[in-house]
Design a protein around this motif. Structure first.
Motif, PDB file in Angstrom:
ATOM      1  N   ALA A 289     -12.640  25.803  46.036  1.00 26.23           N
ATOM      2  CA  ALA A 289     -12.983  24.741  45.092  1.00 26.23           C
ATOM      3  C   ALA A 289     -12.571  25.066  43.670  1.00 26.23           C
ATOM      4  CB  ALA A 289     -14.488  24.466  45.143  1.00 26.23           C
ATOM      5  N   HIS A 290     -12.316  26.337  43.387  1.00 28.29           N
ATOM      6  CA  HIS A 290     -11.952  26.737  42.026  1.00 28.29           C
ATOM      7  C   HIS A 290     -10.464  27.053  41.892  1.00 28.29           C
ATOM      8  CE1 HIS A 290     -16.083  26.929  40.445  1.00 28.29           C
ATOM      9  NE2 HIS A 290     -16.402  27.290  41.687  1.00 28.29           N
ATOM     10  N   TYR A 291      -9.857  27.599  42.922  1.00 27.59           N
ATOM     11  CA  TYR A 291      -8.451  27.978  42.814  1.00 27.59           C
ATOM     12  C   TYR A 291      -7.498  26.785  42.936  1.00 27.59           C
ATOM     13  CZ  TYR A 291      -8.975  33.069  42.734  1.00 27.59           C
ATOM     14  OH  TYR A 291      -9.266  34.369  42.365  1.00 27.59           O
ATOM     15  N   TYR A 292      -7.866  25.732  43.676  1.00 27.81           N
ATOM     16  CA  TYR A 292      -6.949  24.641  43.950  1.00 27.81           C
ATOM     17  C   TYR A 292      -7.427  23.338  43.314  1.00 27.81           C
ATOM     18  CZ  TYR A 292      -4.838  27.715  47.463  1.00 27.81           C
ATOM     19  OH  TYR A 292      -4.208  28.764  48.091  1.00 27.81           O
ATOM     20  N   ARG A 293      -6.487  22.549  42.826  1.00 28.92           N
ATOM     21  CA  ARG A 293      -6.817  21.246  42.237  1.00 28.92           C
ATOM     22  C   ARG A 293      -7.266  20.278  43.323  1.00 28.92           C
ATOM     23  NH1 ARG A 293      -5.170  20.893  37.009  1.00 28.92           N
ATOM     24  NH2 ARG A 293      -3.516  22.329  36.363  1.00 28.92           N
ATOM     25  N   HIS A 294      -8.311  19.519  43.023  1.00 30.79           N
ATOM     26  CA  HIS A 294      -8.802  18.552  44.000  1.00 30.79           C
ATOM     27  C   HIS A 294      -9.567  17.443  43.286  1.00 30.79           C
ATOM     28  CE1 HIS A 294     -12.960  20.181  43.680  1.00 30.79           C
ATOM     29  NE2 HIS A 294     -12.331  21.329  43.494  1.00 30.79           N
ATOM     30  N   GLN A 295      -9.718  16.349  43.981  1.00 31.29           N
ATOM     31  CA  GLN A 295     -10.469  15.200  43.462  1.00 31.29           C
ATOM     32  C   GLN A 295     -10.946  14.369  44.638  1.00 31.29           C
ATOM     33  OE1 GLN A 295      -8.225  12.379  41.065  1.00 31.29           O
ATOM     34  NE2 GLN A 295     -10.002  12.013  39.766  1.00 31.29           N
ATOM     35  N   ASP A 296     -12.202  13.972  44.587  1.00 33.73           N
ATOM     36  CA  ASP A 296     -12.787  13.127  45.643  1.00 33.73           C
ATOM     37  C   ASP A 296     -12.590  13.733  47.031  1.00 33.73           C
ATOM     38  OD1 ASP A 296     -13.489  11.277  43.665  1.00 33.73           O
ATOM     39  OD2 ASP A 296     -11.564  10.232  43.846  1.00 33.73           O
ATOM     40  N   TYR A 312      -6.383  25.117  35.146  1.00 32.39           N
ATOM     41  CA  TYR A 312      -7.389  24.826  34.119  1.00 32.39           C
ATOM     42  C   TYR A 312      -8.631  25.685  34.321  1.00 32.39           C
ATOM     43  CZ  TYR A 312      -9.727  21.805  30.665  1.00 32.39           C
ATOM     44  OH  TYR A 312     -10.341  21.313  29.542  1.00 32.39           O
ATOM     45  N   GLN A 313      -8.655  26.448  35.403  1.00 28.98           N
ATOM     46  CA  GLN A 313      -9.786  27.312  35.704  1.00 28.98           C
ATOM     47  C   GLN A 313      -9.578  28.697  35.085  1.00 28.98           C
ATOM     48  OE1 GLN A 313     -12.605  26.647  37.305  1.00 28.98           O
ATOM     49  NE2 GLN A 313     -12.130  24.566  37.970  1.00 28.98           N
ATOM     50  N   PRO A 314     -10.597  29.269  34.451  1.00 28.37           N
ATOM     51  CA  PRO A 314     -10.453  30.593  33.830  1.00 28.37           C
ATOM     52  C   PRO A 314      -9.976  31.673  34.797  1.00 28.37           C
ATOM     53  CG  PRO A 314     -12.498  29.562  33.107  1.00 28.37           C
ATOM     54  CD  PRO A 314     -11.935  28.682  34.186  1.00 28.37           C
ATOM     55  N   ALA A 315     -10.468  31.632  36.053  1.00 28.90           N
ATOM     56  CA  ALA A 315     -10.057  32.662  37.016  1.00 28.90           C
ATOM     57  C   ALA A 315      -8.560  32.576  37.295  1.00 28.90           C
ATOM     58  CB  ALA A 315     -10.847  32.519  38.313  1.00 28.90           C
ATOM     59  N   SER A 316      -8.015  31.360  37.338  1.00 30.81           N
ATOM     60  CA  SER A 316      -6.585  31.207  37.583  1.00 30.81           C
ATOM     61  C   SER A 316      -5.771  31.654  36.380  1.00 30.81           C
ATOM     62  CB  SER A 316      -6.270  29.746  37.916  1.00 30.81           C
ATOM     63  OG  SER A 316      -6.917  29.339  39.096  1.00 30.81           O
ATOM     64  N   VAL A 317      -6.229  31.316  35.191  1.00 30.22           N
ATOM     65  CA  VAL A 317      -5.534  31.756  33.976  1.00 30.22           C
ATOM     66  C   VAL A 317      -5.497  33.280  33.929  1.00 30.22           C
ATOM     67  CG1 VAL A 317      -5.617  31.781  31.455  1.00 30.22           C
ATOM     68  CG2 VAL A 317      -6.100  29.662  32.699  1.00 30.22           C
ATOM     69  N   ARG A 318      -6.632  33.904  34.221  1.00 29.79           N
ATOM     70  CA  ARG A 318      -6.684  35.369  34.207  1.00 29.79           C
ATOM     71  C   ARG A 318      -5.774  35.957  35.271  1.00 29.79           C
ATOM     72  NH1 ARG A 318     -11.811  36.318  35.773  1.00 29.79           N
ATOM     73  NH2 ARG A 318     -12.698  36.344  33.672  1.00 29.79           N
ATOM     74  N   LEU A 344       1.454  24.152  35.479  1.00 33.70           N
ATOM     75  CA  LEU A 344       0.856  25.218  34.666  1.00 33.70           C
ATOM     76  C   LEU A 344       0.332  24.692  33.341  1.00 33.70           C
ATOM     77  CD1 LEU A 344       3.510  28.036  35.237  1.00 33.70           C
ATOM     78  CD2 LEU A 344       1.651  27.281  36.733  1.00 33.70           C
ATOM     79  N   GLY A 345       0.794  23.491  32.959  1.00 31.48           N
ATOM     80  CA  GLY A 345       0.372  22.905  31.689  1.00 31.48           C
ATOM     81  C   GLY A 345      -0.575  21.736  31.851  1.00 31.48           C
ATOM     82  N   ARG A 346      -1.204  21.624  33.004  1.00 33.44           N
ATOM     83  CA  ARG A 346      -2.185  20.558  33.203  1.00 33.44           C
ATOM     84  C   ARG A 346      -3.588  21.064  32.872  1.00 33.44           C
ATOM     85  NH1 ARG A 346      -0.196  16.060  35.663  1.00 33.44           N
ATOM     86  NH2 ARG A 346       1.828  16.252  36.729  1.00 33.44           N
ATOM     87  N   ASN A 354      -0.861  22.124  24.918  1.00 32.40           N
ATOM     88  CA  ASN A 354      -1.969  22.980  24.484  1.00 32.40           C
ATOM     89  C   ASN A 354      -2.837  23.440  25.647  1.00 32.40           C
ATOM     90  OD1 ASN A 354      -1.318  22.734  21.694  1.00 32.40           O
ATOM     91  ND2 ASN A 354      -2.255  20.703  21.684  1.00 32.40           N
ATOM     92  N   ALA A 355      -2.343  23.312  26.868  1.00 31.43           N
ATOM     93  CA  ALA A 355      -3.112  23.715  28.045  1.00 31.43           C
ATOM     94  C   ALA A 355      -3.469  25.197  27.969  1.00 31.43           C
ATOM     95  CB  ALA A 355      -2.308  23.436  29.313  1.00 31.43           C
ATOM     96  N   PRO A 356      -4.619  25.584  28.531  1.00 33.81           N
ATOM     97  CA  PRO A 356      -5.104  26.962  28.395  1.00 33.81           C
ATOM     98  C   PRO A 356      -4.111  28.025  28.847  1.00 33.81           C
ATOM     99  CG  PRO A 356      -6.834  25.574  29.271  1.00 33.81           C
ATOM    100  CD  PRO A 356      -5.596  24.730  29.242  1.00 33.81           C
ATOM    101  N   LEU A 357      -3.453  27.826  29.981  1.00 35.65           N
ATOM    102  CA  LEU A 357      -2.551  28.863  30.477  1.00 35.65           C
ATOM    103  C   LEU A 357      -1.344  29.037  29.563  1.00 35.65           C
ATOM    104  CD1 LEU A 357      -1.628  30.935  32.528  1.00 35.65           C
ATOM    105  CD2 LEU A 357      -0.627  29.079  33.875  1.00 35.65           C
ATOM    106  N   LEU A 358      -0.752  27.937  29.113  1.00 37.70           N
ATOM    107  CA  LEU A 358       0.412  28.048  28.230  1.00 37.70           C
ATOM    108  C   LEU A 358       0.043  28.770  26.936  1.00 37.70           C
ATOM    109  CD1 LEU A 358       1.993  24.488  28.662  1.00 37.70           C
ATOM    110  CD2 LEU A 358       2.405  26.571  29.998  1.00 37.70           C
ATOM    111  N   GLN A 359      -1.117  28.433  26.388  1.00 36.16           N
ATOM    112  CA  GLN A 359      -1.536  29.080  25.148  1.00 36.16           C
ATOM    113  C   GLN A 359      -1.906  30.546  25.377  1.00 36.16           C
ATOM    114  OE1 GLN A 359      -1.231  27.610  22.114  1.00 36.16           O
ATOM    115  NE2 GLN A 359      -0.245  26.030  23.356  1.00 36.16           N
TER     116      GLN A 359
END
Length: 675
Positions: A289-296, A312-318, A344-346, A354-359
């Motif tokens: 639920a945290h590593y992969y993008r999902h909706q509904d 967009y998840q801190p664990a993935s950025v790290r 990577l920029g979503r 300004n996405a977290p990973l790019l920055q």
């Protein structure tokens, strides 16, 4: 299983992964939603010896130190937690999981039905997967203290050469045990070829440990390109003789010693776990639920590969930043090319520079100094973002590719757009904001025709991929000169070689950063296959038998690269209408028609125009360059520019020649001279 035989302590949260300590090995693993995480210890034969419950969890990180364990220990993970697919929870303790931070794996991952966490009916999959999942290995990876220094490349000199480890080395005239390997790349034959080209930067196609997709395995095909990773740290074992880690490092050191910068094509946008009902061998079983993008309750498949990493998840950025630093600091690479970089920029779903990973990458004191090349699209909403990434990233420019192809095919009404692309695509990489060098110019890439096929085929020929010729691009903006595929017609062969030389000359004289597809200098053909991702055979392996065409192409690249290095104005001009360079003395440019008169408005508007030329004068007024492009085959004569009593020809394609104050264009071609 005997867990009482092992003593444990709480250990530490960081570093993540398995780290040898004075007393044993510390393990730290991210899993926000698991109710219990287990460390599973194995012997070298794959027998599970013990399951040890992690004893501490802080900030979503499970950690403990196991006393007495040593370097080389084989292990895996299992996770308890809720099984609720509608909530993206896929915990199944029967599934053995690879440590996302494992530096080494016991085997190459191969898809098995038993890896699934969920059955086709949506139930908990009942098979223990330990038999078909590689074991993580405790491995301390050292840096060679005598590693050659990094190669400093001037931005204006940089030229990327895209190289597939196996494709490059499989047919080289080297010892059999080196063919298709990391070490084969740095064999004397491999190094000599790369040095002859005069290029600066080797762009390695993916070297993360990867898996062949289920559908390819069922078709008895292999994933050849490698864009299907299961680990962001462990190198691909099939390219090694014995030890992938050591041999990858040796390859990097050898390329550095030979004078090359090396960047690695990385796939941080998705993993080989694919759709929800396929493999659960790492991220899905730990923290789906945290590593992969999902909706509904559904994955957001912005990659077309079944899943996409939620950056967009801190664990993935790290995870991604830690992986990048490892490949730079420990494995030795000088930068990265990012596959499907828009993912990577979503943020939640939308792209922003300004996405977290790019920055995070751009502020990192190590990563920000590397060469960063972005593929600026994915298949999600607003997935086309060419020119929109932060200034620290170079970007692959497909608009350049398409325009240059159309120009040399002889399409009408392309000259003005051609001039824009030639000057660094300032309509995309805007003046005052980005250098023309941000544009990675290319005519061919791995995912498409080779340059030889671009001049030999009108239609894709992908039947070998066993998808009924439906895969790959349908519109390749190509030209076959009258015959589809190989031909013995000498006239057509001459035209095709000339077209390849025109492409190469245009690419290496354009403003920006050029990218060359490995094998194009050898006039390599894939027989019209423009999506050879699953062809691990002679279709993709480079052929090294020399001939006149190959000699001409290799020499053209070498000569033109020498010009780029000697004259930086050929890569980046400083113009007086560009605020980015307002602190510098401007260079000068003038566009000329076939009478060698300045291009008038009516000249630019003429859709039947097939000739364009320009003069470049560096700010120091030290010289003047005359560059000519002609894409028709009707002979014309062009007067030489005024005040050009001495013409020093630097490069010309076969149809170009100067005599009696005139440039004779016998047919389409490229010409550059100093005046």
């Amino acid at each position: 299983m005997n867990s009482a035989a092992y003593q444990v302590s709480t250990g530490t949260l960081f570093p993540l992964g398995a780290t040898v300590t004075d007393k044993g090995v510390n393990f730290a693993v991210v899993s926000e939603d698991a109710t219990q995480l287990f460390l599973c210890l194995f012997d070298s034969e794959g027998n599970e010896l013990s399951q040890l419950p992690f004893v501490s969890k802080k900030r979503g990180i499970w950690h403990m130190e196991v006393l007495g364990l040593k370097e080389g220990q084989h292990y895996g993970l299992r996770a308890n937690g809720e099984f609720n697919p509608e909530q993206q929870l896929a915990f199944n303790p029967l599934k053995l999981l690879i440590d996302p931070y494992a530096k080494d794996l016991s085997d190459k991952l191969v898809w098995h039905e038993g890896q699934a966490a969920i059955t086709r009916e949506g139930l908990l999959h009942p098979v223990d997967s330990a038999y078909c999942v590689p074991k993580s290995i405790v491995r301390t990876v050292d840096v060679n203290p005598e590693r050659p220094a990094r190669i400093e490349i001037a931005d204006t000199s940089r030229a990327l050469y895209e190289l597939h480890i196996k494709g490059f080395s499989q047919n080289l005239p080297i010892d059999d045990d080196l063919k298709g390997t990391y070490l084969g790349v740095i064999s004397p034959a491999g190094i000599a070829h790369l040095q002859h080209l005069n290029i600066t930067t080797i762009q390695l196609m993916p070297c993360f440990s990867f898996m062949t997709e289920r559908h390819l395995q069922q078709l008895q095909l292999n994933n050849y390109w490698g864009y299907n990773p299961i680990s962001f740290f462990a190198p691909e074992p099939s390219y090694a003789k014995q030890d992938a880690i050591t041999e990858f490092q040796q390859m990097i050191d050898g390329l550095r010693e030979a004078g090359f910068e090396v960047i690695l094509d990385v796939v941080y946008n998705h993993t080989a776990e694919s759709e929800f009902d396929q493999s659960s061998v790492c991220f899905r079983g730990l923290d789906n639920a945290h590593y992969y993008r999902h909706q509904d309750g559904q994955y957001l498949n912005y990659t077309g590969c079944g899943n996409c990493i939620d950056t967009y998840q801190p664990a993935s950025v790290r995870l991604i930043c830690d992986s990048m630093r490892y490949w730079v600091d420990v494995m030795g690479v000088d930068g990265f090319r990012f596959d499907l970089g828009v993912d990577l920029g979503r943020t939640d779903h939308d792209f922003t520079p300004n996405a977290p990973l790019l920055q995070a990458i751009l502020q990192d004191p190590v990563l920000s100094k590397t060469c960063l090349v972005m593929e600026p699209w994915d298949i999600g909403p607003n997935g086309y973002q060419v020119g929109q990434f932060p200034k620290g990233f170079l970007e692959c420019n497909d608009k350049y590719r398409d325009t240059i192809r159309r120009f040399w095919r002889g399409d009408d009404g392309v000259v003005a757009e051609f001039a824009t692309c030639f000057m660094g695509s300032r309509d995309v990489f805007h003046k005052g904001h980005k250098s023309a060098l941000n544009s990675v110019n290319y005519i061919t890439y791995h995912d498409g025709y080779t340059m030889k096929d671009l001049v030999s085929y009108h239609q894709r020929h992908n039947l070998a991929n066993m998808e009924e010729n439906r895969d790959g691009h349908g519109d390749n903006i190509s030209q076959n000169f009258g015959v589809e595929g190989e031909t013995d017609n000498v006239e057509i062969q001459v035209q095709r070689l000339n077209q390849q030389l025109c492409f190469m000359a245009t690419l290496l004289l354009s403003q920006g950063t050029p990218h060359i597809l490995g094998g194009d200098e050898l006039s390599h053909t894939q027989h019209g296959n423009n999506n050879a991702y699953c062809q691990d055979n002679e279709i993709t392996w480079q052929n090294w038998h020399d001939n006149e065409d190959r000699s001409a192409l290799k020499q053209a690249i070498s000569t033109l690269m020498a010009l780029r290095k000697a004259y930086p104005i050929l890569a980046e001009m400083h113009l007086d209408d560009d605020p980015l360079y307002q602190h510098t003395t401007p260079d000068q440019i003038e566009w000329l028609n076939e009478q060698n008169k300045p291009m008038a408005e009516k000249d630019w508007a003429d859709s039947s125009r097939h000739y364009i030329a320009l003069t470049l004068i560096p700010a120091d007024l030290s010289t003047r360059f005359w560059i000519v492009f002609y894409n028709d085959d009707a002979p014309i004569d062009v007067p030489t520019p005024a005040q050009s009593t001495n013409i020093d020809v630097l490069y010309q394609t076969p149809g170009m020649s100067v005599s009696d104050n005139s440039l004779h264009c016998a047919y389409r071609g490229v010409f550059i001279a100093k005046l």
